[in-house]
Design a protein around this motif. Structure first.
Motif, short mmCIF file in Angstrom:
data_model
loop_
_atom_site.label_atom_id
_atom_site.label_comp_id
_atom_site.label_asym_id
_atom_site.label_seq_id
_atom_site.Cartn_x
_atom_site.Cartn_y
_atom_site.Cartn_z
N ALA A 61 43.34 12.11 1.35
CA ALA A 61 43.69 10.98 0.49
C ALA A 61 44.73 11.46 -0.51
O ALA A 61 44.53 12.47 -1.20
CB ALA A 61 42.46 10.44 -0.22
N VAL A 62 45.86 10.74 -0.59
CA VAL A 62 46.96 11.12 -1.46
C VAL A 62 47.24 9.96 -2.40
O VAL A 62 47.47 8.83 -1.97
CB VAL A 62 48.22 11.44 -0.63
CG1 VAL A 62 49.38 11.80 -1.54
CG2 VAL A 62 47.94 12.55 0.35
N ALA A 63 47.19 10.24 -3.71
CA ALA A 63 47.47 9.21 -4.71
C ALA A 63 48.97 8.91 -4.73
O ALA A 63 49.79 9.81 -4.60
CB ALA A 63 47.01 9.67 -6.09
N VAL B 157 44.67 11.67 9.47
CA VAL B 157 43.32 11.21 9.82
C VAL B 157 42.96 11.70 11.22
O VAL B 157 43.74 11.58 12.16
CB VAL B 157 43.23 9.67 9.75
CG1 VAL B 157 41.91 9.17 10.28
CG2 VAL B 157 43.45 9.20 8.33
N LYS B 158 41.79 12.26 11.32
CA LYS B 158 41.25 12.74 12.59
C LYS B 158 39.89 12.08 12.81
O LYS B 158 39.17 11.81 11.85
CB LYS B 158 41.05 14.27 12.58
CG LYS B 158 42.30 15.05 12.25
CD LYS B 158 43.33 14.95 13.33
CE LYS B 158 44.50 15.86 12.99
NZ LYS B 158 45.76 15.36 13.40
N PHE C 12 46.76 6.71 8.01
CA PHE C 12 47.82 7.17 8.90
C PHE C 12 47.39 8.43 9.64
O PHE C 12 46.71 9.28 9.07
CB PHE C 12 49.10 7.50 8.11
CG PHE C 12 49.65 6.36 7.33
CD1 PHE C 12 50.49 5.44 7.93
CD2 PHE C 12 49.31 6.19 5.99
CE1 PHE C 12 51.00 4.38 7.21
CE2 PHE C 12 49.81 5.13 5.27
CZ PHE C 12 50.66 4.21 5.88
N SER C 13 47.83 8.55 10.86
CA SER C 13 47.57 9.79 11.60
C SER C 13 48.68 10.80 11.37
O SER C 13 48.56 11.95 11.78
CB SER C 13 47.42 9.50 13.10
OG SER C 13 48.63 8.96 13.60
#
Length: 147
Positions: free
Chosen positions: A144-146, A118-119, A42-43
Motif C-alpha cells: 500500500a502506497v500513500a 498485488v499477489k 495493481f499487479s
C-alpha cells in the motif's frame, strides 16, 4: 430405500442452505466492493513516479471458504465424466474476492492510497481423504502506497 431417501434429503438441505449462504456472501462482497472501489489495486511491481517519497507498508488479507456437501457431491459426480467443476469455480471466486477486500480494508490506514505489486496465493485444505477438497484458502498481499 430409507438410506437413499435420507441421502436425498441431506443433499437437498445442503443445496438449500449452501445456496442461501453463498447468496448472502456474494451480496456482502458486492456491497463492500462498491464501498472500497476508490482504492485501486495493481499487479504492477512499482508505482509511477518512483522518485517521489511516499509512505508504504505491506497489506494482506486472507479468506478460508468451505464448500457445501451438495456442491462436493456434484463435483464428485462431475469428476467421473470430466469437464469444468463450476461448484469449485464459485468457491474460488468468492475466496479471491473476499481476500482482496480484506487486503483493501487493511490498507485503509494509509488513505488515500493505491496497492501495488498485488499477489494472490491459493491453497486447499482437505479434511477428508485423498482428492477431497473441503475448503480453500486465498491470501492476497501487496504494498500500500500513500499518494
Amino acid at each position: 430405500m430409507m438410506d437413499l431417501l435420507i441421502l436425498f434429503v441431506l443433499l437437498a438441505l445442503g443445496f438449500g442452505f449452501g445456496t442461501l449462504a453463498e447468496r448472502r456472501h456474494y451480496a456482502s462482497i458486492r456491497k463492500r466492493e462498491e464501498e472500497l472501489a476508490p482504492l485501486m489495486v495493481f499487479s504492477a511491481r512499482f508505482p509511477p513516479e518512483p522518485e517521489r517519497r511516499r509512505d508504504s507498508r505491506l497489506v494482506s488479507g486472507h479468506a478460508v471458504i468451505s464448500v457445501d456437501y451438495f456442491k462436493a457431491f456434484v463435483a464428485g459426480l462431475r469428476s467421473l465424466v470430466g469437464g469444468r467443476v463450476t461448484s469449485y469455480e464459485g468457491l474460488l471466486d468468492r475466496a479471491r474476492r473476499e481476500a482482496i477486500l480484506r487486503m483493501k480494508q487493511d490498507a485503509r490506514g494509509l488513505a488515500p492510497c493505491k496497492i501495488f505489486n498485488v499477489k494472490i496465493e491459493t491453497s486447499s485444505i482437505s479434511k477428508g481423504g485423498e482428492g477431497s477438497l473441503s475448503t480453500v484458502e486465498v491470501l492476497a498481499y501487496g504494498t500500500a502506497v500513500a499518494d
